[in-house]
Write a protein that holds these residues in place. Sequence first.
Motif, short mmCIF file in Angstrom:
data_model
loop_
_atom_site.label_atom_id
_atom_site.label_comp_id
_atom_site.label_asym_id
_atom_site.label_seq_id
_atom_site.Cartn_x
_atom_site.Cartn_y
_atom_site.Cartn_z
N PHE A 40 -10.90 15.67 2.17
CA PHE A 40 -11.64 16.01 3.38
C PHE A 40 -12.73 14.97 3.66
N ASP A 41 -13.55 14.71 2.66
CA ASP A 41 -14.64 13.74 2.82
C ASP A 41 -14.11 12.35 3.16
N THR A 42 -13.10 11.92 2.44
CA THR A 42 -12.52 10.58 2.66
C THR A 42 -11.90 10.48 4.04
N PHE A 43 -11.21 11.54 4.45
CA PHE A 43 -10.56 11.55 5.76
C PHE A 43 -11.58 11.43 6.88
N LEU A 44 -12.63 12.25 6.84
CA LEU A 44 -13.65 12.20 7.89
C LEU A 44 -14.33 10.83 7.94
N LYS A 45 -14.63 10.27 6.77
CA LYS A 45 -15.24 8.93 6.74
C LYS A 45 -14.30 7.89 7.33
N SER A 46 -13.01 7.99 7.02
CA SER A 46 -12.05 7.00 7.53
C SER A 46 -11.91 7.07 9.04
N LYS A 47 -12.14 8.25 9.61
CA LYS A 47 -12.05 8.45 11.06
C LYS A 47 -13.41 8.23 11.75
N ASN A 48 -14.44 8.06 10.93
CA ASN A 48 -15.80 7.86 11.43
C ASN A 48 -16.25 9.03 12.31
N ILE A 49 -15.96 10.23 11.82
CA ILE A 49 -16.34 11.46 12.53
C ILE A 49 -17.00 12.42 11.54
N LYS A 50 -17.70 13.41 12.09
CA LYS A 50 -18.31 14.44 11.25
C LYS A 50 -17.39 15.66 11.12
N PHE A 51 -16.59 15.89 12.17
CA PHE A 51 -15.68 17.04 12.18
C PHE A 51 -14.75 16.90 13.37
N TRP A 52 -13.65 17.68 13.41
CA TRP A 52 -12.69 17.58 14.52
C TRP A 52 -13.01 18.55 15.64
#
Length: 140
Positions: free
Chosen positions: A121-133
């Motif tokens: 979860f943490d890695t995914f959000l960082k890779s997308k440069n977002i805080k949440f969807w």
Amino acid sequence: MKNNQLEGKVIGIALKMNKVKEKPVSYSTYQGKHKKFYRQIYFEYICLLITDLYKETVPDNEFCNDFIERLNTLEDDPEPYYAIGFIEHYEPYRWAWYIIVNKYEVRNLTEEEMLLEGKLFDTFLKSKNIKFWNIEDDKN
């Protein structure tokens, strides 16, 4: 994992991702807050959980196709916040499991899986440069 297995997973995810609308859903909550739900990013995370948490290939089954249809028609709901609320009521790892088994079926994560899901979860959000969807939309 062999290269051809990895390539097959990547192709499977790409085909599924192409079925999910890219445009986020803009909606107002019952409190009047403007929000955006990034359905394609949400589904991408679910696919990541299928492949990296459960070590499965994203299946092409009825449940998965119904879930994609649900994501693609959120703005057609007269009150989209209820439809989005239903989706967010279940953790993404649960949607991933439902898609794998092609039905609603309870399966709890082991402690090891919970730790891995948190890291993903943490890695995914960082890779997308977002805080949440699902974010507040102050531009609306």
